[in-house]
Enzyme design. Structure first.
Site, PDB file in Angstrom:
ATOM      1  N   GLY A   1       6.276  -1.798  -0.696  1.00  0.00           N
ATOM      2  CA  GLY A   1       7.675  -1.395  -0.795  1.00  0.00           C
ATOM      3  C   GLY A   1       7.775   0.069  -0.400  1.00  0.00           C
ATOM      4  CB  ALA A   2       9.879   1.807   2.103  1.00  0.00           C
TER       5      ALA A   2
ATOM      6  CG  ASN B   1      13.267  -4.952   5.659  1.00  0.00           C
ATOM      7  OD1 ASN B   1      12.652  -4.230   4.884  1.00  0.00           O
ATOM      8  ND2 ASN B   1      13.888  -6.048   5.249  1.00  0.00           N
ATOM      9  CE  LYS B   2       7.393  -7.933   4.236  1.00  0.00           C
ATOM     10  NZ  LYS B   2       5.976  -7.608   4.499  1.00  0.00           N
TER      11      LYS B   2
ATOM     12  CG  ASP C   1       9.119  -1.659   5.349  1.00  0.00           C
ATOM     13  OD1 ASP C   1       9.829  -2.678   5.378  1.00  0.00           O
ATOM     14  OD2 ASP C   1       8.271  -1.446   4.468  1.00  0.00           O
TER      15      ASP C   1
END
Lengths: 338, 338
Positions: A45-46, A231-232, A221
């Site tokens: 997690g960022a 992102n994911k 991210d």
């Protein structure tokens, strides 16, 4: 309980690989242990990686006379999330002053707590404005307290909506290969008492087409200067589905995730985590022995598919032509009592 | 080996729930056993379900004096795939003539074998024309021999391309929740010696954006009169990704999958298979106890996102304004020696 904290000279963090079966705290007193924990996603997690990066420099300062080499390895442990490198740099700039390094790491921890509360406020107000009532929300991966220190980013907005009585249902994408949605987000939603259901990643765009969600909320991210967002993996597919369905697509991340030094999404390095994560799940083999796999951990959503970027200091309405360069920072918002 | 066949008065079929670990043939002599096998996906894939439906009527005719009730239950065992109902209807129209019923069921089996060979020819010619060289192909679920009798539909085209030396690489989406891509398609591609890699479903659209495939090939469970296509969940997301990337998106299915009685995709019933398949995989729990899930097994890709529909009798270029009503049937094509 905090996802990551500094306790008696060491880092304590929740081992997220064991959730939802067990909630185990790891005590990490060594930089190499921390790098291993980051690589295997015990902490991820960022925002949490930003805190981990800064605290990792504090560990290095306390345990070695020349921390530079360890700090460099820590900084590169995961390439896509900008917050890890940012947290490392913030603390490393104060070396060799151990006390100053630790003080900055603790500031970053405290700052994340405040930032997530503020994102909840900005985000919930935006979602209520966009949807005009109790919102059904779709999200991917985990952007909750487990991705930060106390409350989360996108899932922090869901939590604030729930506290305000403005959440219909949260639909969580399971998020293969490592199932952060199924394992972590479903666990957090259950703990906050929020109505939720799980769906496979492939179902997200179709469920948007069929009206199952009023808004998509994702974390980030790294956000490039033009608003392109890493992102994911799966975020981009949701953005395409949201656009086709006319559903707002909102990115929620702290200002520290905005990387004005990266011009566009094409400049963001995408981590490939190797095929092993794809061909098995939680120790069970899914494909024939010897099957290879591509495993991009992140994707990039072009800014033209993003309705708004919500940070702890502002809302940038990309759909109205606003940009990260044009919208000034505002004040942090504080949670109202609920 | 045939996926499904009629041997000494009973159905023999590969139990696809056990692949890729074991390749076990089931012998099914009873309609209720067959319904159970269809429901738990021991046999699946639109063409194979057509054969199973017709052979199931032959079983019912042979084992009961009044097969009507069993035939009705068989017909509704899975609602989205049109071929199951079609196969049942084809055979049931000949009741109570047991011999005629069995003869029709065997005809449908043989017809599927010829149809899949023809789709391979039509499809490979189209793909070579669209891509102009060795094609990297992306596909979802399993549309191979395991979805039919001998060769498959979309994966049959991949097989023909490979036999013609015109396949670069096949990228197979794993296809949660039941992993037909990881378990079945990867197994078939390995057996045919075709270069391939597996990817998680969420990665499909992003890998298209990054140029990893030149064409998307999918099968179909039902094609409505306007060309809207129901297929495995995730197909719609791939179609959105293909459109954004400018990659051709091609549906491959026999004429029997075209359902001119269903006007549009909105009229297709989408089977929800319940949450249990989502919250666990191969016996391993993925989410907290008590987590609910939505589980649409299929989605609908609107015809405007489809480049072409390839059947055993024609290629309908939707991207050029052709429709299922406007393009006449042509001859079946026969495989050239390879």
């Amino acid at each position: 309980v905090r996802t990551i904290d500094w306790v008696d000279g060491a880092i304590e963090l929740v081992d997220q690989t064991l959730l939802p079966d067990e909630c185990v705290m790891l005590r990490i007193a060594d930089v190499d242990e921390l790098i291993g924990a980051i690589r295997r996603l015990a902490v991820r997690g960022a925002p949490a990686l930003g805190v981990a990066g800064a605290m990792g420099v504090a560990l290095a300062a306390a345990t070695t006379d020349d921390p530079a080499e360890a700090v460099t390895r820590l900084r590169g442990a995961r390439p896509t999330a900008v917050n890890l490198a940012w947290g490392v740099d913030q603390a490393a700039a104060l070396l060799p002053d151990r006390e100053a390094v630790l003080k900055r790491a603790l500031e970053i921890r405290d700052d994340d707590i405040a930032a997530c509360r503020s994102m909840g406020e900005y985000g919930a107000a935006l979602v209520r404005g966009l949807t005009g009532g109790a919102a059904n929300v779709m999200t991917v991966c985990n952007s909750g307290g487990l991705a930060a220190v106390e409350r989360g980013t996108a899932l922090g907005v869901v939590q604030t909506l729930h506290e305000q009585g403005a959440l219909g249902e949260a639909l969580a994408l399971e998020t293969r290969p490592l199932l952060q949605g199924a394992r972590l987000t479903a666990w957090e939603l259950a703990r906050m008492g929020a109505p939720h259901r799980l769906v496979v990643d492939a179902a997200g765009p179709f469920l948007l087409a069929r009206g199952h969600a009023d808004v998509v909320l994702i974390g980030a991210d790294r956000i490039a200067a033009d608003g392109d967002t890493a992102n994911k993996i799966g975020s981009y597919a949701l953005a395409l589905g949201a656009r086709r369905a006319g559903v707002p697509f909102v990115v929620v991340a702290p200002e520290t995730t905005v990387d004005m030094a990266t011009p566009t999404g094409a400049d963001i390095e995408i981590e490939d985590r190797g095929g092993a994560e794809v061909v098995s799940v939680r120790g069970v083999r899914l494909a024939p022995e010897g099957t290879g796999a591509l495993n991009p951990a992140f994707d990039v959503t072009p800014h033209d598919l993003i309705t708004a970027i919500v940070t702890d200091r502002r809302v940038v309405r990309l759909d109205r032509g606003e940009t990260l360069a044009s919208v000034p920072l505002g004040p942090r918002r504080v949670n109202r009592p609920v």
